[in-house]
Write a protein that holds these residues in place. Sequence first.
Motif, short mmCIF file in Angstrom:
data_model
loop_
_atom_site.label_atom_id
_atom_site.label_comp_id
_atom_site.label_asym_id
_atom_site.label_seq_id
_atom_site.Cartn_x
_atom_site.Cartn_y
_atom_site.Cartn_z
N ARG A 154 0.84 -1.20 0.00
CA ARG A 154 0.00 0.00 0.00
C ARG A 154 0.87 1.24 0.00
NH1 ARG A 154 -5.46 -1.36 2.12
NH2 ARG A 154 -5.43 -3.56 2.71
N GLY A 155 0.25 2.36 -0.33
CA GLY A 155 0.95 3.63 -0.29
C GLY A 155 1.65 3.96 -1.60
N GLU A 180 -3.76 3.56 -1.27
CA GLU A 180 -3.77 3.55 0.18
C GLU A 180 -4.78 2.55 0.73
OE1 GLU A 180 -1.75 4.91 2.17
OE2 GLU A 180 -0.79 6.54 1.05
#
Length: 320
Positions: free
Chosen positions: A20-21, A93
């Motif tokens: 994620r991110g 995210e």
Amino acid sequence: MGLEDAKTHADRAVTAEGFRGHSFENTFSGAPSFLRRKYSKDLTGVDIAVTGIPFDQAVTNRPGTRLGPRAIREASALQSPDAPYGWGFDIMEEFAIADYGDMPFDYAAPALIPQVIEAHADKILSQGAAMVTLGGDHSISLPILRAHVKKHGPLALVQFDAHTDTWADDETARFDHGTGFYKAVKEGLIDVEHSVQIGIRTDNPDTLGITVIDAPEVHRVGPAAVAAQVLDVVGDAKAYLSFDIDCLDPAFAPGTGTPVWGGLSSAQAAAILRGIAGVNLVGGDIVEVSPPFDPAAITAVAGAHVATEILCLWAWTRRG
């Protein structure tokens, strides 16, 4: 986090700790995974896996789509390192996305390729992740569909294309980019009542019951009306989206194996894709990007954006 982090972010496709991110590498450097996602064969905890199938063997006149996955990955690095514009949520995210890398295969054993592709898809889907594929010619969609149907049952097809790819072909051993969806219908993989093809502009007298919204109709009624019709046809059915880049006019995608004038603009395709948010998408592919015929990488840029939209369409439904 922001662009200033380019001074410390490098090769996040390899060095990132999770799925994620965002990654804020310089766009001109770093390992070229799709959207800078972390490479992994272990999909534990992964929601969506992006994979490449660098294969072409029968694209009309212009081979080279085997180079499509690499070009799409490289072009994806040019997208903004922020959330995909206009969706209202940050897919990178909220969801764990991995780049599964390319499918290995023996290029000297082409007859085995369909089984290899299906097994590759089986392996990804068996780990619980959804699958978005970078191709490759359009023949790859047939074995991918076979794998998805084993998991989900017959699927509605949402196909963006200049060609229906439903030309008759009853030779089971043939693996052709122009007859895959004929075979998919005959095998019962596709729910024709809830399937739709968009952007068609080559003649095929037998559409096998699939709804066709041809390119002139798209130009006449506009993207919003087309998207509304797609949603009406598909309804609540589980769907697979296949986007052949030659759906776009050659002015917007010159690097394809089968260019046909009079197609959709990038803006029209973008609006239709965004307009069908809510379709119950279980997987998808972007195929027939042929980099040798587009040194400016216009086609690969379009392909990268299409793949991102497929991810977002999948996520839209999962968000509820």
